[in-house]
Motif scaffolding. Structure first.
Motif, PDB file in Angstrom:
ATOM      1  N   GLY A 100      12.459  12.581  -8.469  1.00  0.00           N
ATOM      2  CA  GLY A 100      13.137  13.861  -8.075  1.00  0.00           C
ATOM      3  C   GLY A 100      12.011  14.774  -6.941  1.00  0.00           C
ATOM      4  O   GLY A 100      11.014  14.878  -7.146  1.00  0.00           O
ATOM      5  N   ALA A 101      13.059  16.412  -7.230  1.00  0.00           N
ATOM      6  CA  ALA A 101      12.960  17.448  -6.848  1.00  0.00           C
ATOM      7  C   ALA A 101      12.362  17.676  -5.189  1.00  0.00           C
ATOM      8  O   ALA A 101      10.828  17.517  -5.014  1.00  0.00           O
ATOM      9  N   ASN A 102      12.735  16.115  -4.839  1.00  0.00           N
ATOM     10  CA  ASN A 102      12.455  15.285  -3.196  1.00  0.00           C
ATOM     11  C   ASN A 102      11.719  15.133  -3.158  1.00  0.00           C
ATOM     12  O   ASN A 102       9.525  15.080  -2.205  1.00  0.00           O
ATOM     13  N   GLY A 103      10.317  14.634  -4.551  1.00  0.00           N
ATOM     14  CA  GLY A 103       9.468  14.267  -4.415  1.00  0.00           C
ATOM     15  C   GLY A 103       8.801  12.669  -3.728  1.00  0.00           C
ATOM     16  O   GLY A 103       8.128  12.128  -4.048  1.00  0.00           O
ATOM     17  N   GLY A 104      10.126  12.186  -3.127  1.00  0.00           N
ATOM     18  CA  GLY A 104       9.851  11.491  -2.056  1.00  0.00           C
ATOM     19  C   GLY A 104      10.036   9.751  -2.698  1.00  0.00           C
ATOM     20  O   GLY A 104      10.537  10.114  -4.376  1.00  0.00           O
ATOM     21  N   THR A 105      10.118   8.603  -2.103  1.00  0.00           N
ATOM     22  CA  THR A 105      10.412   7.558  -2.418  1.00  0.00           C
ATOM     23  C   THR A 105       9.466   6.364  -2.272  1.00  0.00           C
ATOM     24  O   THR A 105       8.467   7.029  -1.047  1.00  0.00           O
ATOM     25  N   ALA A 106       8.382   5.668  -2.620  1.00  0.00           N
ATOM     26  CA  ALA A 106       7.763   4.398  -2.978  1.00  0.00           C
ATOM     27  C   ALA A 106       7.680   3.296  -2.985  1.00  0.00           C
ATOM     28  O   ALA A 106       9.047   2.848  -3.946  1.00  0.00           O
ATOM     29  N   GLU A 107       8.502   2.523  -1.762  1.00  0.00           N
ATOM     30  CA  GLU A 107       8.207   0.449  -2.126  1.00  0.00           C
ATOM     31  C   GLU A 107       7.282   0.124  -3.015  1.00  0.00           C
ATOM     32  O   GLU A 107       5.720   0.621  -2.616  1.00  0.00           O
ATOM     33  N   LEU A 108       7.473  -0.654  -3.512  1.00  0.00           N
ATOM     34  CA  LEU A 108       6.477  -1.305  -4.798  1.00  0.00           C
ATOM     35  C   LEU A 108       6.171  -2.705  -4.834  1.00  0.00           C
ATOM     36  O   LEU A 108       7.475  -2.839  -4.705  1.00  0.00           O
ATOM     37  N   VAL A 109       5.160  -3.617  -4.287  1.00  0.00           N
ATOM     38  CA  VAL A 109       4.855  -4.700  -4.481  1.00  0.00           C
ATOM     39  C   VAL A 109       4.170  -4.753  -6.127  1.00  0.00           C
ATOM     40  O   VAL A 109       2.790  -4.091  -5.634  1.00  0.00           O
ATOM     41  N   LYS A 110       3.852  -5.924  -6.887  1.00  0.00           N
ATOM     42  CA  LYS A 110       2.901  -6.311  -7.726  1.00  0.00           C
ATOM     43  C   LYS A 110       2.782  -7.120  -8.182  1.00  0.00           C
ATOM     44  O   LYS A 110       3.370  -7.745  -8.605  1.00  0.00           O
ATOM     45  N   GLN A 111       1.517  -8.213  -7.634  1.00  0.00           N
ATOM     46  CA  GLN A 111       1.711  -9.622  -8.059  1.00  0.00           C
ATOM     47  C   GLN A 111       0.448  -9.665  -8.738  1.00  0.00           C
ATOM     48  O   GLN A 111      -1.010  -9.293  -8.606  1.00  0.00           O
ATOM     49  N   GLY A 112       0.225  -9.445 -10.599  1.00  0.00           N
ATOM     50  CA  GLY A 112      -0.947 -10.142 -11.567  1.00  0.00           C
ATOM     51  C   GLY A 112      -1.356  -8.450 -11.234  1.00  0.00           C
ATOM     52  O   GLY A 112      -1.141  -7.118 -11.765  1.00  0.00           O
ATOM     53  N   ASP A 113      -2.800  -8.224 -11.091  1.00  0.00           N
ATOM     54  CA  ASP A 113      -3.960  -7.047 -11.029  1.00  0.00           C
ATOM     55  C   ASP A 113      -3.364  -5.870  -9.025  1.00  0.00           C
ATOM     56  O   ASP A 113      -3.658  -5.210  -9.401  1.00  0.00           O
ATOM     57  N   LYS A 114      -2.911  -7.273  -8.524  1.00  0.00           N
ATOM     58  CA  LYS A 114      -2.898  -6.946  -7.295  1.00  0.00           C
ATOM     59  C   LYS A 114      -1.742  -5.828  -6.843  1.00  0.00           C
ATOM     60  O   LYS A 114      -0.739  -5.905  -7.315  1.00  0.00           O
ATOM     61  N   VAL A 115      -1.811  -4.637  -5.795  1.00  0.00           N
ATOM     62  CA  VAL A 115      -0.696  -3.941  -5.952  1.00  0.00           C
ATOM     63  C   VAL A 115      -0.283  -3.551  -4.629  1.00  0.00           C
ATOM     64  O   VAL A 115      -1.804  -3.136  -3.963  1.00  0.00           O
ATOM     65  N   TRP A 116       0.348  -3.327  -3.878  1.00  0.00           N
ATOM     66  CA  TRP A 116       1.233  -2.986  -2.037  1.00  0.00           C
ATOM     67  C   TRP A 116       2.161  -1.587  -3.170  1.00  0.00           C
ATOM     68  O   TRP A 116       3.525  -1.785  -3.293  1.00  0.00           O
ATOM     69  N   MET A 117       1.807  -0.312  -2.089  1.00  0.00           N
ATOM     70  CA  MET A 117       2.475   0.722  -2.350  1.00  0.00           C
ATOM     71  C   MET A 117       2.804   1.683  -0.824  1.00  0.00           C
ATOM     72  O   MET A 117       1.819   1.409  -0.232  1.00  0.00           O
ATOM     73  N   LYS A 118       3.946   1.397  -0.495  1.00  0.00           N
ATOM     74  CA  LYS A 118       4.356   2.282   0.751  1.00  0.00           C
ATOM     75  C   LYS A 118       5.496   3.122   0.249  1.00  0.00           C
ATOM     76  O   LYS A 118       6.323   3.572   0.450  1.00  0.00           O
ATOM     77  N   PRO A 119       4.743   4.300   0.588  1.00  0.00           N
ATOM     78  CA  PRO A 119       5.733   5.848   0.135  1.00  0.00           C
ATOM     79  C   PRO A 119       5.965   6.152   1.598  1.00  0.00           C
ATOM     80  O   PRO A 119       5.966   5.752   2.493  1.00  0.00           O
ATOM     81  N   ASP A 120       7.018   6.797   1.791  1.00  0.00           N
ATOM     82  CA  ASP A 120       7.366   7.428   2.415  1.00  0.00           C
ATOM     83  C   ASP A 120       7.038   9.113   3.069  1.00  0.00           C
ATOM     84  O   ASP A 120       6.121   9.496   1.754  1.00  0.00           O
ATOM     85  N   GLU A 121       7.539   9.772   4.195  1.00  0.00           N
ATOM     86  CA  GLU A 121       7.068  11.282   4.250  1.00  0.00           C
ATOM     87  C   GLU A 121       7.043  11.930   2.876  1.00  0.00           C
ATOM     88  O   GLU A 121       5.659  12.900   2.694  1.00  0.00           O
ATOM     89  N   ALA A 122       7.680  11.870   2.331  1.00  0.00           N
ATOM     90  CA  ALA A 122       7.984  12.904   0.900  1.00  0.00           C
ATOM     91  C   ALA A 122       7.259  12.261   0.266  1.00  0.00           C
ATOM     92  O   ALA A 122       7.177  13.462  -0.291  1.00  0.00           O
ATOM     93  N   PHE A 123       7.405  11.606  -0.427  1.00  0.00           N
ATOM     94  CA  PHE A 123       6.497  10.670  -0.948  1.00  0.00           C
ATOM     95  C   PHE A 123       4.813  11.576  -1.286  1.00  0.00           C
ATOM     96  O   PHE A 123       3.907  12.093  -1.578  1.00  0.00           O
ATOM     97  N   TRP A 124       4.225  11.315   0.401  1.00  0.00           N
ATOM     98  CA  TRP A 124       3.398  12.176   0.524  1.00  0.00           C
ATOM     99  C   TRP A 124       2.836  13.297   0.931  1.00  0.00           C
ATOM    100  O   TRP A 124       2.100  13.852  -0.044  1.00  0.00           O
ATOM    101  N   LYS A 125       3.546  14.134   1.312  1.00  0.00           N
ATOM    102  CA  LYS A 125       3.441  15.442   1.375  1.00  0.00           C
ATOM    103  C   LYS A 125       3.701  16.084   0.006  1.00  0.00           C
ATOM    104  O   LYS A 125       3.464  16.995  -0.829  1.00  0.00           O
TER     105      LYS A 125
END
Length: 267
Positions: A100-125
């Motif tokens: 919310g509040a223009n906090g951005g979007t993040a794609e998320l993949v998790k397999q077991g204890d391994k995590v991949w996260m791809k945030p957009d610019e708004a999330f980073w900021k």
């Protein structure tokens, strides 16, 4: 690295999601005004029986596709305004979180204890403090940050992936008379083409809640809504027991979280 660890969202809305699913734990019901179709075995049951069976199907599910939309007035940059996740009891998941509040979007993949996260610019900021977010957005644009749940940020974001934890929350609430919620059964209707039985009532905070339970086949919870006093939340559940996709991002599309931490230290 303390700077990055402060970007942890509030368990990525796991508590928010569990609160919606916990609407399945009424201790009593009012079956007046039943609108079920005669001859439909689920619709002929009482509101309590339908709720109990839907709850059990959720507790037995090995996996589910969950979408959530939260339009409440208090949703901020640390709260998920939208989620679209396929998750299972082993803590695997894939999907997206939008804050919310223009906090951005993040794609998320998790397999077991391994995590991949791809945030957009708004999330980073929004999530990385003191102006470092713009630098992070440029450095890691269109790439996944990859690590394990030992990293505080990745752990915090991926806690929402655990279906078993959500099931435990529902189960733990089930035995308390203090959580009694009167449910009233309505006439059979449809949600996204599925015939459902609406069960309406109020939660402990006085908000209006509706559970939509499949009227044919297994009595799956299809949708749950909670509205009132600034709250407007909808959770939809589909693809019960359908396996979570196992494909993970390629090495060329990923960067180790330690590299992110190193780069942020230099900014």
């Amino acid at each position: 690295m303390s700077k990055l660890s402060r970007t942890r969202p509030r368990a990525a809305g796991a508590a928010c999601t569990a609160a919606v699913l916990a609407l399945l734990v009424p201790a009593c019901s009012d079956d007046g005004g039943s609108g079920g179709d005669k001859g439909d075995s689920t619709a002929d049951l009482s509101a309590q029986e339908i709720s109990d069976r839907a709850k059990q199907e959720l507790l037995d599910a090995e996996s589910v596709h969950l979408t959530l939309t939260d339009k409440g007035r208090d949703v901020d940059k640390d709260d998920p305004a939208e989620m679209d996740l396929r998750l299972d009891r082993d803590g695997n998941c894939t999907g997206t979180l939008s804050f919310g509040a223009n906090g951005g979007t993040a794609e998320l993949v998790k397999q077991g204890d391994k995590v991949w996260m791809k945030p957009d610019e708004a999330f980073w900021k929004s999530q990385v403090p003191r102006g470092q977010g713009a630098a992070a957005a440029e450095l890691f644009k269109d790439r996944y940050v990859h690590g394990t749940t030992k990293n505080p940020m990745l752990k915090g974001l991926s806690e929402v992936c655990d279906l078993k934890e959500l099931q435990d929350d529902v189960s733990d609430d089930a035995g308390s008379d203090d959580d009694a919620k009167d449910l009233r059964k309505g006439a059979v209707t449809t949600v996204d083409g599925t015939r459902v039985i609406p069960l309406t009532g109020k939660d402990d905070d006085g908000k209006d809640t509706t559970l939509y339970v499949a009227a044919e086949g297994k009595p799956y919870l299809v949708r749950a809504t909670e509205k009132g006093d600034g709250t407007d939340r909808t959770t939809t559940l589909t693809d019960y027991d359908k396996p979570v996709p196992t494909k993970t991002p390629s090495a060329k599309d990923s960067v180790d979280v330690s590299k992110l931490e190193e780069q942020l230290r230099e900014v």
